[in-house]
Design a protein around this motif. Structure first.
Motif, PDB file in Angstrom:
ATOM      1  N   ALA A 240     -43.970  16.142 -53.922  1.00  0.00           N
ATOM      2  CA  ALA A 240     -42.646  15.544 -54.016  1.00  0.00           C
ATOM      3  C   ALA A 240     -41.942  15.431 -52.677  1.00  0.00           C
ATOM      4  CB  ALA A 240     -41.779  16.365 -54.977  1.00  0.00           C
ATOM      5  N   VAL A 241     -42.383  16.202 -51.670  1.00  0.00           N
ATOM      6  CA  VAL A 241     -41.709  16.217 -50.374  1.00  0.00           C
ATOM      7  C   VAL A 241     -42.673  15.751 -49.286  1.00  0.00           C
ATOM      8  CG1 VAL A 241     -40.560  17.648 -48.641  1.00  0.00           C
ATOM      9  CG2 VAL A 241     -40.154  18.056 -51.073  1.00  0.00           C
ATOM     10  N   ASP A 242     -42.234  14.753 -48.536  1.00  0.00           N
ATOM     11  CA  ASP A 242     -42.993  14.192 -47.414  1.00  0.00           C
ATOM     12  C   ASP A 242     -42.148  14.427 -46.165  1.00  0.00           C
ATOM     13  OD1 ASP A 242     -44.547  12.716 -45.683  1.00  0.00           O
ATOM     14  OD2 ASP A 242     -44.327  10.821 -46.744  1.00  0.00           O
ATOM     15  N   ALA A 243     -42.697  15.107 -45.170  1.00  0.00           N
ATOM     16  CA  ALA A 243     -41.886  15.475 -44.005  1.00  0.00           C
ATOM     17  C   ALA A 243     -42.626  15.210 -42.710  1.00  0.00           C
ATOM     18  CB  ALA A 243     -41.489  16.949 -44.086  1.00  0.00           C
ATOM     19  N   ASN A 244     -41.856  14.890 -41.677  1.00  0.00           N
ATOM     20  CA  ASN A 244     -42.365  14.755 -40.313  1.00  0.00           C
ATOM     21  C   ASN A 244     -41.827  15.918 -39.488  1.00  0.00           C
ATOM     22  OD1 ASN A 244     -43.416  12.315 -41.138  1.00  0.00           O
ATOM     23  ND2 ASN A 244     -41.801  11.092 -40.217  1.00  0.00           N
ATOM     24  N   LEU A 245     -42.708  16.580 -38.772  1.00  0.00           N
ATOM     25  CA  LEU A 245     -42.318  17.697 -37.923  1.00  0.00           C
ATOM     26  C   LEU A 245     -42.495  17.292 -36.469  1.00  0.00           C
ATOM     27  CD1 LEU A 245     -44.085  20.658 -39.787  1.00  0.00           C
ATOM     28  CD2 LEU A 245     -41.796  19.713 -40.180  1.00  0.00           C
ATOM     29  N   TRP A 246     -41.401  17.335 -35.714  1.00  0.00           N
ATOM     30  CA  TRP A 246     -41.431  17.050 -34.279  1.00  0.00           C
ATOM     31  C   TRP A 246     -41.424  18.390 -33.559  1.00  0.00           C
ATOM     32  CZ3 TRP A 246     -41.781  11.990 -32.556  1.00  0.00           C
ATOM     33  CH2 TRP A 246     -41.617  11.005 -33.533  1.00  0.00           C
ATOM     34  N   LEU A 247     -42.537  18.731 -32.914  1.00  0.00           N
ATOM     35  CA  LEU A 247     -42.755  20.088 -32.421  1.00  0.00           C
ATOM     36  C   LEU A 247     -42.822  20.137 -30.902  1.00  0.00           C
ATOM     37  CD1 LEU A 247     -45.632  21.002 -34.924  1.00  0.00           C
ATOM     38  CD2 LEU A 247     -43.161  21.314 -35.241  1.00  0.00           C
ATOM     39  N   ASP A 248     -42.273  21.207 -30.357  1.00  0.00           N
ATOM     40  CA  ASP A 248     -42.358  21.494 -28.921  1.00  0.00           C
ATOM     41  C   ASP A 248     -43.310  22.668 -28.764  1.00  0.00           C
ATOM     42  OD1 ASP A 248     -42.027  21.922 -26.252  1.00  0.00           O
ATOM     43  OD2 ASP A 248     -39.870  22.272 -26.308  1.00  0.00           O
ATOM     44  N   VAL A 249     -44.490  22.386 -28.190  1.00  0.00           N
ATOM     45  CA  VAL A 249     -45.553  23.376 -28.081  1.00  0.00           C
ATOM     46  C   VAL A 249     -45.868  23.607 -26.606  1.00  0.00           C
ATOM     47  CG1 VAL A 249     -47.950  23.901 -28.702  1.00  0.00           C
ATOM     48  CG2 VAL A 249     -46.507  22.614 -30.292  1.00  0.00           C
ATOM     49  N   PRO A 250     -46.068  24.851 -26.174  1.00  0.00           N
ATOM     50  CA  PRO A 250     -46.486  25.082 -24.785  1.00  0.00           C
ATOM     51  C   PRO A 250     -47.733  24.264 -24.466  1.00  0.00           C
ATOM     52  CG  PRO A 250     -45.922  27.159 -25.838  1.00  0.00           C
ATOM     53  CD  PRO A 250     -45.903  26.117 -26.915  1.00  0.00           C
ATOM     54  N   PRO A 251     -47.762  23.529 -23.361  1.00  0.00           N
ATOM     55  CA  PRO A 251     -48.900  22.645 -23.065  1.00  0.00           C
ATOM     56  C   PRO A 251     -50.255  23.345 -23.121  1.00  0.00           C
ATOM     57  CG  PRO A 251     -47.105  22.198 -21.559  1.00  0.00           C
ATOM     58  CD  PRO A 251     -46.689  23.401 -22.357  1.00  0.00           C
ATOM     59  N   GLY A 252     -50.302  24.602 -22.709  1.00  0.00           N
ATOM     60  CA  GLY A 252     -51.574  25.310 -22.729  1.00  0.00           C
ATOM     61  C   GLY A 252     -52.096  25.608 -24.119  1.00  0.00           C
ATOM     62  N   ARG A 253     -51.228  25.472 -25.142  1.00  0.00           N
ATOM     63  CA  ARG A 253     -51.629  25.752 -26.524  1.00  0.00           C
ATOM     64  C   ARG A 253     -51.613  24.495 -27.387  1.00  0.00           C
ATOM     65  NH1 ARG A 253     -49.089  29.030 -29.770  1.00  0.00           N
ATOM     66  NH2 ARG A 253     -51.098  29.743 -30.593  1.00  0.00           N
ATOM     67  N   LEU A 254     -51.405  23.345 -26.758  1.00  0.00           N
ATOM     68  CA  LEU A 254     -51.274  22.102 -27.521  1.00  0.00           C
ATOM     69  C   LEU A 254     -52.526  21.799 -28.332  1.00  0.00           C
ATOM     70  CD1 LEU A 254     -49.390  19.730 -28.110  1.00  0.00           C
ATOM     71  CD2 LEU A 254     -50.347  18.555 -26.122  1.00  0.00           C
ATOM     72  N   ALA A 255     -53.681  21.882 -27.716  1.00  0.00           N
ATOM     73  CA  ALA A 255     -54.932  21.576 -28.420  1.00  0.00           C
ATOM     74  C   ALA A 255     -55.188  22.578 -29.542  1.00  0.00           C
ATOM     75  CB  ALA A 255     -56.100  21.569 -27.435  1.00  0.00           C
ATOM     76  N   GLU A 256     -54.923  23.841 -29.294  1.00  0.00           N
ATOM     77  CA  GLU A 256     -55.150  24.880 -30.303  1.00  0.00           C
ATOM     78  C   GLU A 256     -54.260  24.669 -31.526  1.00  0.00           C
ATOM     79  OE1 GLU A 256     -54.365  29.697 -30.860  1.00  0.00           O
ATOM     80  OE2 GLU A 256     -54.220  28.764 -28.868  1.00  0.00           O
ATOM     81  N   VAL A 257     -52.969  24.433 -31.283  1.00  0.00           N
ATOM     82  CA  VAL A 257     -52.036  24.246 -32.394  1.00  0.00           C
ATOM     83  C   VAL A 257     -52.325  22.946 -33.141  1.00  0.00           C
ATOM     84  CG1 VAL A 257     -49.604  23.945 -33.006  1.00  0.00           C
ATOM     85  CG2 VAL A 257     -50.253  25.625 -31.270  1.00  0.00           C
ATOM     86  N   THR A 298     -46.920  29.108 -42.032  1.00  0.00           N
ATOM     87  CA  THR A 298     -47.990  28.421 -41.296  1.00  0.00           C
ATOM     88  C   THR A 298     -47.571  28.090 -39.875  1.00  0.00           C
ATOM     89  OG1 THR A 298     -48.904  27.456 -43.325  1.00  0.00           O
ATOM     90  CG2 THR A 298     -49.480  26.393 -41.251  1.00  0.00           C
ATOM     91  N   LEU A 299     -46.413  27.468 -39.749  1.00  0.00           N
ATOM     92  CA  LEU A 299     -45.976  27.024 -38.422  1.00  0.00           C
ATOM     93  C   LEU A 299     -45.480  28.185 -37.566  1.00  0.00           C
ATOM     94  CD1 LEU A 299     -45.798  24.319 -36.933  1.00  0.00           C
ATOM     95  CD2 LEU A 299     -43.419  24.158 -37.658  1.00  0.00           C
ATOM     96  N   GLY A 300     -44.757  29.098 -38.174  1.00  0.00           N
ATOM     97  CA  GLY A 300     -44.190  30.205 -37.419  1.00  0.00           C
ATOM     98  C   GLY A 300     -45.201  30.986 -36.595  1.00  0.00           C
ATOM     99  N   PRO A 301     -46.301  31.442 -37.194  1.00  0.00           N
ATOM    100  CA  PRO A 301     -47.285  32.233 -36.442  1.00  0.00           C
ATOM    101  C   PRO A 301     -48.004  31.475 -35.328  1.00  0.00           C
ATOM    102  CG  PRO A 301     -47.505  32.611 -38.799  1.00  0.00           C
ATOM    103  CD  PRO A 301     -46.587  31.445 -38.641  1.00  0.00           C
ATOM    104  N   LEU A 302     -47.893  30.145 -35.305  1.00  0.00           N
ATOM    105  CA  LEU A 302     -48.583  29.373 -34.276  1.00  0.00           C
ATOM    106  C   LEU A 302     -47.852  29.403 -32.929  1.00  0.00           C
ATOM    107  CD1 LEU A 302     -49.753  26.242 -36.318  1.00  0.00           C
ATOM    108  CD2 LEU A 302     -51.129  28.170 -35.548  1.00  0.00           C
ATOM    109  N   GLY A 303     -46.659  29.953 -32.900  1.00  0.00           N
ATOM    110  CA  GLY A 303     -45.958  30.087 -31.623  1.00  0.00           C
ATOM    111  C   GLY A 303     -45.323  28.800 -31.132  1.00  0.00           C
ATOM    112  N   VAL A 304     -44.843  27.960 -32.049  1.00  0.00           N
ATOM    113  CA  VAL A 304     -44.158  26.722 -31.666  1.00  0.00           C
ATOM    114  C   VAL A 304     -42.776  27.064 -31.121  1.00  0.00           C
ATOM    115  CG1 VAL A 304     -43.217  24.558 -32.558  1.00  0.00           C
ATOM    116  CG2 VAL A 304     -45.450  25.369 -33.351  1.00  0.00           C
ATOM    117  N   ASP A 305     -42.407  26.483 -29.998  1.00  0.00           N
ATOM    118  CA  ASP A 305     -41.112  26.787 -29.380  1.00  0.00           C
ATOM    119  C   ASP A 305     -39.942  26.199 -30.158  1.00  0.00           C
ATOM    120  OD1 ASP A 305     -42.281  28.225 -27.347  1.00  0.00           O
ATOM    121  OD2 ASP A 305     -42.306  26.548 -25.916  1.00  0.00           O
ATOM    122  N   ARG A 306     -40.108  24.982 -30.663  1.00  0.00           N
ATOM    123  CA  ARG A 306     -39.025  24.314 -31.372  1.00  0.00           C
ATOM    124  C   ARG A 306     -39.605  23.360 -32.399  1.00  0.00           C
ATOM    125  NH1 ARG A 306     -36.121  19.625 -31.382  1.00  0.00           N
ATOM    126  NH2 ARG A 306     -37.630  18.712 -29.934  1.00  0.00           N
ATOM    127  N   ALA A 307     -38.944  23.257 -33.560  1.00  0.00           N
ATOM    128  CA  ALA A 307     -39.411  22.356 -34.611  1.00  0.00           C
ATOM    129  C   ALA A 307     -38.227  21.607 -35.203  1.00  0.00           C
ATOM    130  CB  ALA A 307     -40.141  23.129 -35.698  1.00  0.00           C
TER     131      ALA A 307
END
Length: 330
Positions: A240-257, A298-307
């Motif tokens: 029922a919910v469709d969402a877009n997440l705009w995330l700020d990820v440290p560049p060194g972890r971009l591929a991992e996240v 899910t998102l919290g433990p990945l270390g995203v700086d901003r969402a």
């Protein structure tokens, strides 16, 4: 039927949802193979799929290769005056180089994906949109890398054995994609409208022998050019919910996240982008509580700086297929 007012539970039952999932695995799967894997009769599969397609609830279309289609594409965020979202969204959806259009919750932002050449891009960004009085602001983010896209998403109503049974056998591929001639382009264009067309129907449409069409499709599949997308309102699959997440990820972890999110069953697209948010993820959730659990668990433990979370109010176009049009005023 207007899916914006339809009761999802009254439209697709459990078998319908499993049929949609089968086509998510292989949009060109033969009726007999689907029937065998799902444990129902071929007549039932034929009847159910015909109803879904004839009522417009389901369209299966060819999608371009994920890297060819996504990398370099623009993710647009278009701010509009209140009450003007439907008009601007439809104008964007009418463009062949814009395969995805959504109206966001609140009715003052439109999200869209734009492909195509620099000329069309510049005409839209520097000409048409700024000249439209209803548009107050436009931001464009270039896709730098695609971790996953809508053609790879699975709704989850099949088990691993069923998915494996429906997955096409691997085809030996050439080191580079083969050059395409007029017949190849004609076949791809037809499949871009309806990927369920039979070899015989395609042969009649392009004026070539059926044996030639079979060989060409086998070669195109081997080159990775026959990816398909089962276009259906996600609410009909219990999302029922469709969402877009705009995330700020440290560049060194971009591929991992990005890789981790692409593996998540609720995520139907992950892209590294230019701009202040360097990673965009799109996901389906059963409800708002599910979205909260995704953000925290899910998102919290990945270390995203901003969402930044933007919820889709209405999908207008998906994978090049119009899924909503404004009703004419009377």
């Amino acid at each position: 039927m207007d899916l914006s007012t339809a009761d999802p539970d009254s439209v697709l039952d459990a078998l319908d949802r499993r049929l949609v999932c089968a086509l998510q695995v292989d949009g060109r799967a033969e009726t007999g193979r689907i029937a065998e894997v799902l444990g129902v009769s071929a007549r039932t599969v034929t009847r159910r799929l015909a109803r879904l397609q004839q009522t417009g609830l389901l369209r299966v279309v060819r999608m371009p290769d994920v890297e060819d289609a996504a990398v370099g594409a623009l993710l647009l965020r278009v701010r509009v005056l209140r009450g003007k979202a439907d008009t601007i969204a439809q104008a964007l959806a009418d463009r062949p180089d814009v395969p995805f259009v959504d109206v966001m919750l609140g009715g003052q932002e439109i999200g869209a994906v734009m492909q195509g050449d620099a000329g069309g891009r510049d005409q839209l960004l520097y000409g048409r949109l700024p000249a439209t009085a209803a548009v107050t602001e436009t931001t464009a983010h270039a896709v730098l890398h695609a971790f996953s896209d809508a053609g790879q998403w699975r709704a989850g109503y099949l088990d691993e054995a069923e998915v494996a049974a429906l997955t096409p056998p691997p085809v030996a591929t050439a080191p580079e994609k083969p050059p395409l001639d007029a017949l190849d382009h004609a076949l791809l264009a037809r499949l871009g409208v309806d990927a369920r067309q039979s070899h015989a129907a395609l042969a009649a449409a392009v004026g070539a022998p059926e044996s030639t069409v079979r060989r060409r499709l086998h070669r195109l599949a081997g080159a990775g050019l026959l990816r398909t997308h089962a276009t259906v309102d996600p609410r009909l699959l219990g999302m029922a919910v469709d969402a877009n997440l705009w995330l700020d990820v440290p560049p060194g972890r971009l591929a991992e996240v990005g890789t981790a999110l692409a593996r998540h069953p609720q995520v139907h697209g992950v892209f590294a982008t230019s701009g202040p948010a360097n990673l965009v993820a799109t996901l389906f959730c059963a409800d708002h509580g599910g979205l909260y659990r995704f953000l925290t668990g899910t998102l919290g433990p990945l270390g995203v700086d901003r969402a930044e979370t933007a919820i889709v109010a209405r999908a207008v176009k998906r994978a090049g297929v119009p899924v909503w049009r404004p009703r004419p005023r009377t």
